[in-house]
Design a protein around this motif. Structure first.
Motif, PDB file in Angstrom:
ATOM      1  N   ARG A   1       0.823  -1.209   0.000  1.00 50.21           N
ATOM      2  CA  ARG A   1       0.000   0.000   0.000  1.00 50.21           C
ATOM      3  C   ARG A   1       0.860   1.263   0.000  1.00 50.21           C
ATOM      4  NH1 ARG A   1      -2.865  -2.798   4.267  1.00 50.21           N
ATOM      5  NH2 ARG A   1      -4.353  -4.053   3.108  1.00 50.21           N
ATOM      6  N   ILE A   2       1.898   1.287   0.830  1.00 45.70           N
ATOM      7  CA  ILE A   2       2.742   2.482   0.923  1.00 45.70           C
ATOM      8  C   ILE A   2       3.553   2.653  -0.356  1.00 45.70           C
ATOM      9  CG2 ILE A   2       4.722   3.490   2.169  1.00 45.70           C
ATOM     10  CD1 ILE A   2       3.472   2.258   4.738  1.00 45.70           C
ATOM     11  N   GLU A   3       4.034   1.528  -0.920  1.00 45.91           N
ATOM     12  CA  GLU A   3       4.762   1.609  -2.192  1.00 45.91           C
ATOM     13  C   GLU A   3       3.868   2.179  -3.291  1.00 45.91           C
ATOM     14  OE1 GLU A   3       8.263   0.374  -3.102  1.00 45.91           O
ATOM     15  OE2 GLU A   3       8.079   1.260  -1.119  1.00 45.91           O
ATOM     16  N   ALA A   4       2.597   1.758  -3.296  1.00 47.87           N
ATOM     17  CA  ALA A   4       1.688   2.176  -4.365  1.00 47.87           C
ATOM     18  C   ALA A   4       1.188   3.601  -4.156  1.00 47.87           C
ATOM     19  CB  ALA A   4       0.499   1.219  -4.446  1.00 47.87           C
ATOM     20  N   GLY A   5       1.061   4.028  -2.881  1.00 50.99           N
ATOM     21  CA  GLY A   5       0.354   5.288  -2.623  1.00 50.99           C
ATOM     22  C   GLY A   5       1.218   6.460  -2.192  1.00 50.99           C
ATOM     23  N   THR A   6       2.503   6.248  -1.925  1.00 51.09           N
ATOM     24  CA  THR A   6       3.334   7.346  -1.443  1.00 51.09           C
ATOM     25  C   THR A   6       4.638   7.394  -2.245  1.00 51.09           C
ATOM     26  OG1 THR A   6       4.746   6.197   0.148  1.00 51.09           O
ATOM     27  CG2 THR A   6       2.513   6.710   0.865  1.00 51.09           C
ATOM     28  N   ASP A   7       5.449   8.405  -1.971  1.00 52.72           N
ATOM     29  CA  ASP A   7       6.745   8.458  -2.659  1.00 52.72           C
ATOM     30  C   ASP A   7       7.889   8.112  -1.701  1.00 52.72           C
ATOM     31  OD1 ASP A   7       6.619  10.625  -1.059  1.00 52.72           O
ATOM     32  OD2 ASP A   7       7.157  12.105  -2.596  1.00 52.72           O
ATOM     33  N   PHE A   8       7.558   7.345  -0.652  1.00 48.95           N
ATOM     34  CA  PHE A   8       8.567   6.914   0.311  1.00 48.95           C
ATOM     35  C   PHE A   8       9.650   6.099  -0.400  1.00 48.95           C
ATOM     36  CE2 PHE A   8       9.954   3.704   3.551  1.00 48.95           C
ATOM     37  CZ  PHE A   8      10.563   4.590   4.428  1.00 48.95           C
ATOM     38  N   ARG A   9      10.921   6.482  -0.214  1.00 47.29           N
ATOM     39  CA  ARG A   9      12.017   5.787  -0.881  1.00 47.29           C
ATOM     40  C   ARG A   9      12.970   5.121   0.112  1.00 47.29           C
ATOM     41  NH1 ARG A   9      10.998   3.794  -4.992  1.00 47.29           N
ATOM     42  NH2 ARG A   9      13.133   3.692  -5.719  1.00 47.29           N
ATOM     43  N   GLY A  10      12.527   5.049   1.397  1.00 49.42           N
ATOM     44  CA  GLY A  10      13.356   4.387   2.392  1.00 49.42           C
ATOM     45  C   GLY A  10      13.133   2.880   2.362  1.00 49.42           C
ATOM     46  N   VAL A  11      13.419   2.213   3.480  1.00 49.61           N
ATOM     47  CA  VAL A  11      13.206   0.775   3.574  1.00 49.61           C
ATOM     48  C   VAL A  11      12.160   0.484   4.650  1.00 49.61           C
ATOM     49  CG1 VAL A  11      15.493   0.159   2.701  1.00 49.61           C
ATOM     50  CG2 VAL A  11      15.167   0.555   5.155  1.00 49.61           C
ATOM     51  N   TYR A  12      11.827  -0.782   4.802  1.00 49.40           N
ATOM     52  CA  TYR A  12      10.740  -1.157   5.711  1.00 49.40           C
ATOM     53  C   TYR A  12      11.212  -2.085   6.820  1.00 49.40           C
ATOM     54  CZ  TYR A  12       7.738   0.724   2.090  1.00 49.40           C
ATOM     55  OH  TYR A  12       7.151   1.561   1.191  1.00 49.40           O
ATOM     56  N   PHE A  13      10.389  -2.146   7.850  1.00 51.61           N
ATOM     57  CA  PHE A  13      10.514  -3.239   8.806  1.00 51.61           C
ATOM     58  C   PHE A  13       9.094  -3.747   9.064  1.00 51.61           C
ATOM     59  CE2 PHE A  13      10.952  -5.422  12.820  1.00 51.61           C
ATOM     60  CZ  PHE A  13      12.139  -6.133  12.614  1.00 51.61           C
ATOM     61  N   VAL A  14       8.886  -5.019   8.792  1.00 46.40           N
ATOM     62  CA  VAL A  14       7.525  -5.577   8.854  1.00 46.40           C
ATOM     63  C   VAL A  14       7.366  -6.387  10.136  1.00 46.40           C
ATOM     64  CG1 VAL A  14       5.813  -6.975   7.657  1.00 46.40           C
ATOM     65  CG2 VAL A  14       7.483  -5.661   6.338  1.00 46.40           C
ATOM     66  N   LEU A  15       6.478  -5.937  11.014  1.00 45.57           N
ATOM     67  CA  LEU A  15       6.305  -6.576  12.310  1.00 45.57           C
ATOM     68  C   LEU A  15       5.638  -7.948  12.204  1.00 45.57           C
ATOM     69  CD1 LEU A  15       4.970  -3.453  14.234  1.00 45.57           C
ATOM     70  CD2 LEU A  15       7.297  -4.377  14.308  1.00 45.57           C
ATOM     71  N   MET A  16       4.807  -8.142  11.172  1.00 45.48           N
ATOM     72  CA  MET A  16       3.960  -9.330  11.059  1.00 45.48           C
ATOM     73  C   MET A  16       3.046  -9.431  12.286  1.00 45.48           C
ATOM     74  SD  MET A  16       5.205 -10.441   8.165  1.00 45.48           S
ATOM     75  CE  MET A  16       4.502 -12.049   7.919  1.00 45.48           C
ATOM     76  N   GLY A  17       2.456  -8.295  12.679  1.00 46.18           N
ATOM     77  CA  GLY A  17       1.543  -8.274  13.816  1.00 46.18           C
ATOM     78  C   GLY A  17       1.698  -6.987  14.602  1.00 46.18           C
ATOM     79  N   ASN A  18       1.202  -6.998  15.821  1.00 44.82           N
ATOM     80  CA  ASN A  18       1.320  -5.876  16.743  1.00 44.82           C
ATOM     81  C   ASN A  18       1.597  -6.431  18.128  1.00 44.82           C
ATOM     82  OD1 ASN A  18       0.981  -3.140  15.836  1.00 44.82           O
ATOM     83  ND2 ASN A  18      -1.063  -3.708  15.121  1.00 44.82           N
ATOM     84  N   LEU A  19       2.155  -5.607  18.997  1.00 49.89           N
ATOM     85  CA  LEU A  19       2.312  -6.021  20.387  1.00 49.89           C
ATOM     86  C   LEU A  19       0.927  -6.307  20.946  1.00 49.89           C
ATOM     87  CD1 LEU A  19       4.903  -3.468  21.843  1.00 49.89           C
ATOM     88  CD2 LEU A  19       5.264  -5.902  21.334  1.00 49.89           C
ATOM     89  N   SER A  20       0.777  -7.421  21.626  1.00 52.84           N
ATOM     90  CA  SER A  20      -0.507  -7.765  22.217  1.00 52.84           C
ATOM     91  C   SER A  20      -0.262  -8.708  23.382  1.00 52.84           C
ATOM     92  CB  SER A  20      -1.400  -8.420  21.152  1.00 52.84           C
ATOM     93  OG  SER A  20      -2.651  -8.735  21.702  1.00 52.84           O
TER      94      SER A  20
END
Lengths: 200, 200
Positions: free
Chosen positions: B93-112
């Motif tokens: 979604r962010i790749e398609a909708g923004t011009d962010f050119r940095g990198v990612y970190f994918v949590l695969m969830g949230n703290l719970s």
């Protein structure tokens, strides 16, 4: 592109399922990859198996992995009554919702001259042979109440008459629990002209 | 039962897909068997392949069939900005909708904590090491505007401060084209308190 080719290809391949657009396909892909790989593997195996091994029943044309479907191979079904339906899902519906104990003939479609679908494509020569052999008392016409379904039922009724077999058509009318307010005028006209005397 | 075992097993297996109940699964099964066996075979093959070969990116944890995902292996991305998201779909979604050119970190969830999901399960030790190495200027917190997403963003902001890294949070407010009439009061409160001066 944010992810590898194989993931894109899975999203793409899922779109062959009816009602699955790009967003749903993406959601399905993440779900399987993140949470349910075992179920995904099972689905892949049974899908490959079904695509290769499911064929048509020799007698009634419904989808089955056997030569004869469970209904046609059952000794307990009344083979003198044949119910003609459009597709295998209709067989399942009639089995689940009625007490019909006869057998079926599955057209896998409807007559549609404009689409080039004639009697031969629906296996009607095969059905005619069954009627010709004798022993069939009733041909129940359970095609849909659409223009194509009606035309097909009409064609089948004439075919039944040629073989001296009684043809019946499933009733059209107000659905159970249906308020007249929500019934279209065509259905209401059918329900009205098909009215029956109440015997008390 | 109106059809063989293999068909039943396919209907059953399709229900592992999110949002697919018994009726939809049945419809999908008829569709594939009657009209699209080739697509069904292709889906089975790519599904089996994906379930076995897709893993996680060594760097950002997103789903990928490679050791490093396309973003992390690209020489053109700005590695001093790391955007933290909940799942791979958010990356897309962010790749398609923004011009962010940095990198990612994918949590695969949230703290719970109630579900037993702690920092270790989200790979936050790995993220902390990346911040510790230095060279990171900004940690963009793009977890959802839910209770869990907010709690996770708060935890990450503290982690960033410990490493002298600026943490930013994506803005919350009225969606583009959104009439105030249809915006819930929580969103409106956020939009109001986050108001900015108009510079003409």
């Amino acid at each position: 592109m944010a992810h590898g080719d194989l993931i894109e290809r899975l999203i793409d391949a899922l779109r062959c399922l009816p009602g699955v657009g790009p967003r749903t396909a993406q959601r399905m892909t993440w779900h399987l990859l993140e949470r349910n790989r075992d179920a995904g593997r099972r689905l892949a195996a049974v899908l490959a198996d079904a695509m290769d091994r499911v064929g048509h029943c020799r007698e009634c044309r419904t989808l089955t992995e056997q030569d004869l479907c469970p209904v046609c191979s059952s000794p307990r079904r009344d083979r003198s009554r044949i119910c003609v339906v459009e597709n295998p899902a209709d067989v399942a519906r009639i089995e689940a919702g009625t007490d019909f104990r006869g057998v079926y003939f599955v057209l896998m479609g409807n007559l549609s001259p404009l689409d080039g679908i004639g009697p031969g494509d629906l296996g009607l020569d095969q059905l005619a042979r069954r009627l010709g052999v004798g022993g069939v008392a009733e041909l129940v016409l359970a095609t849909g109440a659409t223009a194509e379904g009606e035309a097909t039922a009409h064609y089948l009724a004439e075919m039944a008459r040629e073989h001296d077999v009684t043809a019946t058509r499933i009733a059209q009318g107000v659905p159970l629990g249906g308020d007249l307010e929500f019934v279209d005028s065509g259905t209401l006209a059918h329900a009205f002209s098909g009215r029956r005397e109440i015997v008390l």
